[in-house]
Write an enzyme that holds these catalytic residues in place. Structure first.
Site, mmCIF file in Angstrom:
data_model
loop_
_atom_site.group_PDB
_atom_site.id
_atom_site.type_symbol
_atom_site.label_atom_id
_atom_site.label_comp_id
_atom_site.label_asym_id
_atom_site.label_seq_id
_atom_site.Cartn_x
_atom_site.Cartn_y
_atom_site.Cartn_z
ATOM 1 N N ASP A 240 -15.528 -19.249 3.735
ATOM 2 C CA ASP A 240 -15.510 -17.852 4.173
ATOM 3 C C ASP A 240 -16.901 -17.517 4.693
ATOM 4 O O ASP A 240 -17.853 -18.271 4.464
ATOM 5 C CB ASP A 240 -15.109 -16.910 3.035
ATOM 6 C CG ASP A 240 -14.330 -15.698 3.541
ATOM 7 O OD1 ASP A 240 -14.660 -15.191 4.641
ATOM 8 O OD2 ASP A 240 -13.406 -15.252 2.845
ATOM 9 N N ARG B 227 10.056 -11.295 -1.125
ATOM 10 C CA ARG B 227 10.420 -9.877 -1.288
ATOM 11 C C ARG B 227 11.932 -9.697 -1.287
ATOM 12 O O ARG B 227 12.485 -8.954 -2.113
ATOM 13 C CB ARG B 227 9.802 -9.049 -0.160
ATOM 14 C CG ARG B 227 8.322 -8.773 -0.339
ATOM 15 C CD ARG B 227 7.771 -7.982 0.824
ATOM 16 N NE ARG B 227 6.387 -7.595 0.599
ATOM 17 C CZ ARG B 227 5.462 -7.530 1.535
ATOM 18 N NH1 ARG B 227 5.777 -7.830 2.798
ATOM 19 N NH2 ARG B 227 4.231 -7.168 1.243
ATOM 20 N N HIS C 165 7.367 -11.605 11.487
ATOM 21 C CA HIS C 165 6.745 -11.258 10.209
ATOM 22 C C HIS C 165 6.162 -9.845 10.229
ATOM 23 O O HIS C 165 5.096 -9.586 9.697
ATOM 24 C CB HIS C 165 5.653 -12.289 9.884
ATOM 25 C CG HIS C 165 5.032 -12.126 8.536
ATOM 26 N ND1 HIS C 165 5.775 -12.078 7.370
ATOM 27 C CD2 HIS C 165 3.727 -12.002 8.159
ATOM 28 C CE1 HIS C 165 4.964 -11.930 6.337
ATOM 29 N NE2 HIS C 165 3.716 -11.872 6.783
ATOM 30 N N ASP D 198 8.277 -12.691 3.070
ATOM 31 C CA ASP D 198 9.495 -11.939 3.388
ATOM 32 C C ASP D 198 10.671 -12.424 2.543
ATOM 33 O O ASP D 198 11.499 -11.628 2.086
ATOM 34 C CB ASP D 198 9.827 -12.071 4.880
ATOM 35 C CG ASP D 198 8.717 -11.537 5.765
ATOM 36 O OD1 ASP D 198 8.066 -10.551 5.367
ATOM 37 O OD2 ASP D 198 8.489 -12.111 6.844
ATOM 38 N N ARG E 160 -4.692 -4.591 6.039
ATOM 39 C CA ARG E 160 -4.184 -3.314 6.537
ATOM 40 C C ARG E 160 -4.603 -2.179 5.622
ATOM 41 O O ARG E 160 -4.736 -2.347 4.429
ATOM 42 C CB ARG E 160 -2.648 -3.351 6.603
ATOM 43 C CG ARG E 160 -2.129 -3.850 7.907
ATOM 44 C CD ARG E 160 -0.703 -3.394 8.156
ATOM 45 N NE ARG E 160 0.210 -3.765 7.090
ATOM 46 C CZ ARG E 160 1.342 -3.137 6.855
ATOM 47 N NH1 ARG E 160 1.687 -2.095 7.598
ATOM 48 N NH2 ARG E 160 2.151 -3.539 5.896
ATOM 49 N N GLY F 206 -12.647 -16.196 0.333
ATOM 50 C CA GLY F 206 -13.313 -15.156 -0.444
ATOM 51 C C GLY F 206 -12.583 -13.825 -0.449
ATOM 52 O O GLY F 206 -12.992 -12.896 -1.143
ATOM 53 N N GLY F 207 -11.499 -13.727 0.314
ATOM 54 C CA GLY F 207 -10.797 -12.457 0.469
ATOM 55 C C GLY F 207 -9.717 -12.205 -0.564
ATOM 56 O O GLY F 207 -9.498 -12.997 -1.485
#
Length: 338
Positions: A56, A174, A198, A171, A102, A32-33
């Site tokens: 979730d 990117r 990571h 990573d 974060r 659900g995030g």
């Protein structure tokens, strides 16, 4: 026929290239995030996923109902709260993006107290209900959450290091994107090996091993390395307190799961970077390390060494290992005391 996204086409192309087309049941814990939703959508478009089980603490049934309308063959069911046993029943691959994101000013270590408890509890559930599944950890900080998961499985007597993965694919995604932006190449043809961990300085891009990176030197090289290591900060700051790298992480997670399933299905030479129990730097007290890993029927088939490093990369690795050792120890200590 509607046009599918680039990510969906990538997954389909990879899937259809497989010599064996066994389909798999995938469970997403944290569906659900911000990461779970886009990743679940992409997994729904993957021809190698026959069944999606979305879990979730809240919202997963709604996500499942929504993406179940996408016209691909994978069935999709949602579960929440006490239904985790049902969600995990029969799962062959479990992907775990659960946890808090974060926020500006937050380091990955700041996430630890909350996310460590979440991962511990999910590990206990997996140990009980699907101990033989391939486990893919996305929950940050990966350098610590993977060791937590390992310790919980050890306590339960079901730990198989070949079946536990920290997903570090973002990573590489990117590095590919940032390098191709400098050199004017197509990102899909610009693959950069990234080793270590990571987060921050534990992320070590091996640009010297990529032909496309030839000519990137001096300050441009330093800036590129820093951007690869701290690219997540760009997203956190740009979202101004509303989240972190969720969409790109969802994409990277789906790519890794597709590669893992192809390896499980018998396709040869499926190699992805992933944070696993590794012998490469055990002599320096680093039990887990990300490097290119060949994926197969049993999970980890072969752990590739880092290969020849440039002088700059030797210095990056030297900075990586002490931090990585501390991150791993933090996860182990938490699990043992919990």
């Amino acid at each position: 026929m509607f046009a599918r996204s680039t990510a969906a086409r990538t997954l389909a192309r990879r899937a259809f290239s497989s010599s064996a087309r066994a389909e798999r049941k995938v469970a997403v814990l944290g569906a659900g995030g911000g990461i779970g939703q886009p990743m679940s959508l992409l997994l729904k478009t993957d021809p190698l996923v026959t069944s999606l089980s979305l879990y979730d603490i809240r919202g997963a049934p709604g996500v499942a109902a929504d993406i179940s309308h996408v016209n691909t063959k994978a069935d999709c069911k949602g579960y929440e709260q006490a239904d985790i046993a049902s969600a995990l029943k029969g799962a062959e691959v479990v992907v775990i993006p659960a946890g808090v994101p974060r926020k500006p000013g937050m380091t990955r270590d700041d996430l630890f107290n909350t996310n460590a408890s979440i991962v511990r509890d999910l590990a206990k559930a997996c140990a009980e209900h699907c101990p033989k599944a391939m486990i893919c950890i996305i929950s940050n900080p990966v350098n610590s959450t993977v060791p937590i998961f390992a310790e919980v499985f050890k306590k339960a007597g079901v730990f198989d290091p070949k079946r536990l993965f920290g997903v570090t694919t973002l990573d590489v995604v990117r590095a590919s994107t940032f390098l191709s932006g400098i050199q004017g190449t197509d990102p899909k043809d610009t693959r950069v090996t990234v080793v270590g961990g990571h987060s921050g300085v534990t992320i070590v891009p091996l640009l010297s091993q990529t032909e496309v990176a030839k000519g990137v030197s001096g300050q441009a090289y330093k800036d590129l390395v820093k951007r690869i290591q701290f690219g997540g900060d760009e997203v956190v700051q740009a979202k101004a307190g509303t989240g972190s790298a969720t969409l790109s992480m969802g994409y990277a997670g789906a790519i890794f799961v597709n590669s893992l399933i192809r390896g499980m299905n018998g396709e040869k030479n499926v190699v992805e970077p992933t944070f696993v129990k590794s012998p490469l730097y055990e002599s320096e007290g680093v039990e887990f390390f990300s490097s290119n890993v060949e994926l197969g029927a049993n999970g980890v088939e072969k752990i590739h060494p880092v290969g020849q490093l440039s002088a700059e990369e030797e210095e990056l690795l030297k900075a990586c290992l002490p931090d990585l050792k501390k991150n791993i120890a933090k996860g182990v200590e938490f699990a043992k005391s919990a």
